[in-house]
Design an enzyme around this catalytic site. Structure first.
Site, short mmCIF file in Angstrom:
data_model
loop_
_atom_site.label_atom_id
_atom_site.label_comp_id
_atom_site.label_asym_id
_atom_site.label_seq_id
_atom_site.Cartn_x
_atom_site.Cartn_y
_atom_site.Cartn_z
N THR A 85 0.83 -1.20 0.00
CA THR A 85 0.00 0.00 0.00
C THR A 85 0.87 1.25 0.00
OG1 THR A 85 -1.77 -1.16 1.16
CG2 THR A 85 -1.82 1.24 1.23
N PHE A 98 3.85 1.72 -1.18
CA PHE A 98 4.44 1.93 -2.49
C PHE A 98 3.38 2.32 -3.52
CE2 PHE A 98 7.93 -0.93 -0.87
CZ PHE A 98 8.89 0.08 -0.79
N GLU A 135 1.46 9.30 -6.12
CA GLU A 135 2.11 10.60 -5.97
C GLU A 135 3.03 10.88 -7.15
OE1 GLU A 135 3.12 12.36 -1.97
OE2 GLU A 135 3.49 10.21 -1.60
N HIS A 175 -6.90 0.82 -0.77
CA HIS A 175 -6.18 -0.20 -1.53
C HIS A 175 -7.10 -1.42 -1.55
CE1 HIS A 175 -2.03 -2.34 -2.19
NE2 HIS A 175 -2.89 -2.56 -3.16
#
Length: 140
Positions: free
Chosen positions: A42, A44, A50, A76
């Site tokens: 999650t 990553f 981002e 997620h």
């Protein structure tokens, strides 16, 4: 930040999940993380979202500027195994001065794996680094 950044700007990036982006690699110092399944973490995935926002913003920043994440609200909803491609799709939903807001989604080759919202703030890198250095030097 340039005037060219507008709400409704859309952008996508792709990445192939490798073992370094799995849950056990997120905090290898923790036995709890090390014993988790080797799927896209999650943390990553949020970073991947981002990255897509940063990549979308980059052409609209002035020299010496960058953007920093200031808020994340993401779910997620599906696991992704190593070796599978993931795609982040982002859409700017608002521009308010130096703050940009984004709707973010991530997909693997089979399904939607995450979605939510993310806010970024455009900074002057030199001033930001000076504030961080001052903070590091000040006693607690």
């Amino acid at each position: 930040m340039k005037d060219s950044i507008k709400a409704e700007l859309e952008h996508e990036i792709e990445f192939t999940v490798n073992e370094n982006k799995t849950v056990p690699k997120l905090y290898p110092e923790s036995e709890l993380f090390r014993t988790m399944p080797e799927v896209f973490a999650t943390g990553f995935m949020v970073g991947f979202m981002e990255w897509a926002c940063m990549d979308a913003l980059a052409p609209h920043l002035d020299e010496g500027e960058h953007s920093v994440g200031v808020h994340v609200n993401v779910s997620h909803c599906a696991a992704t195994p190593v070796g599978m491609k993931v795609r982040a799709k982002v859409r700017c939903t608002a521009v308010d001065g130096q703050k940009t807001s984004w709707y973010v989604e991530a997909y693997d080759e089979k399904e939607l794996i995450g979605k939510g919202s993310h806010d970024r703030f455009t900074i002057n890198v030199e001033r930001f680094n000076q504030r961080v250095a001052k903070k590091a030097q000040s006693p607690s």
